[in-house]
Scaffold this motif. Structure first.
Motif, PDB file in Angstrom:
ATOM      1  N   LYS A  56       0.678  -1.204  -0.068  1.00 59.13           N
ATOM      2  CA  LYS A  56       0.098  -0.004   0.024  1.00 59.13           C
ATOM      3  C   LYS A  56       0.742   1.300   0.128  1.00 59.13           C
ATOM      4  CE  LYS A  56      -4.562  -1.656   0.987  1.00 59.13           C
ATOM      5  NZ  LYS A  56      -4.131  -3.053   0.873  1.00 59.13           N
ATOM      6  N   LYS A  57       2.093   1.086   0.369  1.00 63.93           N
ATOM      7  CA  LYS A  57       2.940   2.433   0.555  1.00 63.93           C
ATOM      8  C   LYS A  57       3.317   2.984  -0.807  1.00 63.93           C
ATOM      9  CE  LYS A  57       4.326   2.657   5.096  1.00 63.93           C
ATOM     10  NZ  LYS A  57       3.384   1.573   5.415  1.00 63.93           N
ATOM     11  N   LEU A  58       3.004   4.256  -0.954  1.00 62.16           N
ATOM     12  CA  LEU A  58       2.880   5.010  -2.166  1.00 62.16           C
ATOM     13  C   LEU A  58       4.562   5.020  -2.686  1.00 62.16           C
ATOM     14  CD1 LEU A  58       1.096   6.601  -4.151  1.00 62.16           C
ATOM     15  CD2 LEU A  58       1.831   8.858  -2.960  1.00 62.16           C
ATOM     16  N   ASN A  59       5.309   5.172  -1.979  1.00 59.07           N
ATOM     17  CA  ASN A  59       6.788   5.090  -2.804  1.00 59.07           C
ATOM     18  C   ASN A  59       6.961   3.944  -3.257  1.00 59.07           C
ATOM     19  OD1 ASN A  59       7.014   3.901  -0.005  1.00 59.07           O
ATOM     20  ND2 ASN A  59       9.123   4.628  -0.058  1.00 59.07           N
ATOM     21  N   VAL A  68       4.643   1.635  -4.376  1.00 55.76           N
ATOM     22  CA  VAL A  68       3.718   1.457  -5.637  1.00 55.76           C
ATOM     23  C   VAL A  68       4.184   2.319  -6.704  1.00 55.76           C
ATOM     24  CG1 VAL A  68       1.317   1.936  -6.310  1.00 55.76           C
ATOM     25  CG2 VAL A  68       1.792   1.126  -4.182  1.00 55.76           C
ATOM     26  N   THR A  69       4.649   3.589  -6.512  1.00 56.59           N
ATOM     27  CA  THR A  69       5.174   4.488  -7.729  1.00 56.59           C
ATOM     28  C   THR A  69       6.336   3.689  -8.372  1.00 56.59           C
ATOM     29  OG1 THR A  69       4.401   6.368  -6.082  1.00 56.59           O
ATOM     30  CG2 THR A  69       5.871   7.016  -8.086  1.00 56.59           C
ATOM     31  N   ARG A  83       5.016   0.978 -10.279  1.00 56.98           N
ATOM     32  CA  ARG A  83       4.491   1.267 -11.541  1.00 56.98           C
ATOM     33  C   ARG A  83       5.762   1.747 -12.847  1.00 56.98           C
ATOM     34  NH1 ARG A  83       0.446   5.711  -9.009  1.00 56.98           N
ATOM     35  NH2 ARG A  83      -1.381   4.174  -8.404  1.00 56.98           N
ATOM     36  N   SER A 135      -5.611  -4.656  -4.513  1.00 58.23           N
ATOM     37  CA  SER A 135      -4.678  -3.646  -5.186  1.00 58.23           C
ATOM     38  C   SER A 135      -3.992  -4.459  -6.125  1.00 58.23           C
ATOM     39  CB  SER A 135      -3.710  -3.340  -3.960  1.00 58.23           C
ATOM     40  OG  SER A 135      -4.304  -2.765  -2.943  1.00 58.23           O
ATOM     41  N   GLU A 163      -4.125  -2.086  -9.951  1.00 57.24           N
ATOM     42  CA  GLU A 163      -2.824  -1.554 -10.419  1.00 57.24           C
ATOM     43  C   GLU A 163      -2.576  -2.316 -11.646  1.00 57.24           C
ATOM     44  OE1 GLU A 163      -0.839   1.000  -9.892  1.00 57.24           O
ATOM     45  OE2 GLU A 163      -1.989   1.555  -7.952  1.00 57.24           O
ATOM     46  N   GLN A 191     -12.057   0.329  -6.096  1.00 57.60           N
ATOM     47  CA  GLN A 191     -10.808   0.813  -6.950  1.00 57.60           C
ATOM     48  C   GLN A 191     -10.694  -0.055  -7.974  1.00 57.60           C
ATOM     49  OE1 GLN A 191      -8.198   0.768  -3.430  1.00 57.60           O
ATOM     50  NE2 GLN A 191      -6.993   2.480  -4.247  1.00 57.60           N
TER      51      GLN A 191
END
Length: 365
Positions: free
Chosen positions: A123-126, A128-129, A132, A161, A165, A204
């Protein structure tokens, strides 16, 4: 002499800046104790050794070599490491390797991307980014056909998730596709699963599925999608059409604004573009310029359907016979457009000899 030879086709020969860069031999510059430190129980050790490797991996061009062992270690970190900073660093290194090796990365693409999809549960944005970016960079080295199995597995994953994604990843890929790059077998593999996700219990996942169907409709049109969309209710369909309007395709006049991938160029060749032929100068010049500033400014992938840039220069016939000129001139022009690359016959022969089946021949090639 004269001004006949204006170099309209020149941008097609434009040099890819990537080809001019001296490649970096990353593997020889890596720390000798990399594999021990990457397996160290202390997360700070693992983080520090990855921080040493990251700038090497981010070299714009890398010397091709045996990267299998390194990628195996990085995939293990991505899938298994519990420290989010370490995982994000490993993802950034994979992104660098994919961009620096380009098509030489293709060998490893499906194995590595499977690990990236799996870790989308984080779940942590850093993280996930980072993942991606890694997935997007890997896609540019390969084709959707090559990673089809991994995508299907991820779409079936129980974790919302991972599903969301993966759907968003597909949206970004579809935006860089021409209809020819999404053939029927590929749609058959993806569409039933994507449409199924419109009913997912997780909002989502549903949102991402709406966007994916909308993007597909924008790229391939209604007809190829009909068998997958005909049973979708009106409310959902309205939402899909709304998404379709929002989608911005990353293809401009048949030029893909991303680093070249061999699979992509071949697929492009298969796609006829009659509308583009009418505006050859723009397709050749403008898009070449814009694509260099596009995805990372690294590379151009040219429209292969561009031989029409030549003949329009030779259009105005020098002869001006008094009477029948209005009849023969348009005929010659029309015939010239149909046979883009071929020599233009004399206007008189065009007017007299019009083969009955001539028009249909263009579609086969």
């Amino acid at each position: 002499g004269g001004g006949g030879g204006v170099g309209v086709a020149a941008p097609v020969e434009a040099i890819d800046p990537y080809d001019l860069i001296d490649p970096v031999d990353m593997l020889s510059k890596m720390p000798g104790d990399f594999y021990e430190r990457i397996a160290d129980p202390k997360w700070k050790e693992r983080k520090e050794v990855l921080e040493v490797v990251l700038p090497l991996a981010q070299s714009p061009k890398l010397v091709p070599g045996e990267y299998g062992e390194l990628l195996k270690a990085l995939k293990k970190v991505i899938c298994k490491d519990s420290n989010v900073m370490v995982v994000a660093l490993a993802g950034n290194i994979v992104t660098g390797l994919a961009k620096g090796l380009r098509k030489k990365f293709q060998t490893y693409a499906s194995v590595v991307i499977a690990g990236v999809f799996e870790k989308f549960k984080e779940k942590k944005l850093n993280v996930v980014t980072s993942l991606r970016d890694a997935a997007d960079a890997i896609y540019l080295t390969t084709s959707l056909q090559s990673i089809q199995e991994e995508v299907v597995e991820a779409l079936k994953n129980k974790n919302p998730s991972v599903k969301a994604e993966t759907l968003l990843f597909l949206c970004r890929c579809f935006q860089q596709c021409t209809p020819a790059m999404l053939p029927k077998p590929l749609l058959k593999a993806f569409c039933p699963l994507i449409v199924e996700r419109l009913e997912d219990t997780n909002p989502q996942v549903r949102e991402a599925a709406f966007e994916a169907v909308g993007t597909l409709l924008k790229v391939v049109g209604e007809k190829p999608m009909l068998q997958y969309t005909e049973n979708i209710d009106k409310t959902k369909m309205a939402k899909i059409q709304e998404q379709r309007e929002k989608v911005e395709l990353k293809i401009q006049a048949g030029v893909i604004l991303s680093p070249t991938a061999p699979a992509r160029q071949q697929q492009q060749r298969a796609e006829p573009k009659p509308t583009e032929a009418a505006k050859p100068k723009k397709a050749g010049v403008d898009t070449a310029a814009s694509s260099s500033s596009g995805a990372g400014g690294m590379s151009l992938s040219f429209d292969l359907d561009e031989p029409a840039a030549g003949p329009p220069k030779k259009k105005p016939p020098p002869k001006r016979a008094g009477g029948p000129k209005s009849k023969t001139a348009p005929a010659a022009v029309a015939e010239g457009e149909e046979k883009e690359g071929s020599e233009k016959p004399t206007s008189s022969s065009v007017a007299v000899k019009k083969k009955p089946g001539g028009g249909g021949g263009g579609g086969g090639g």
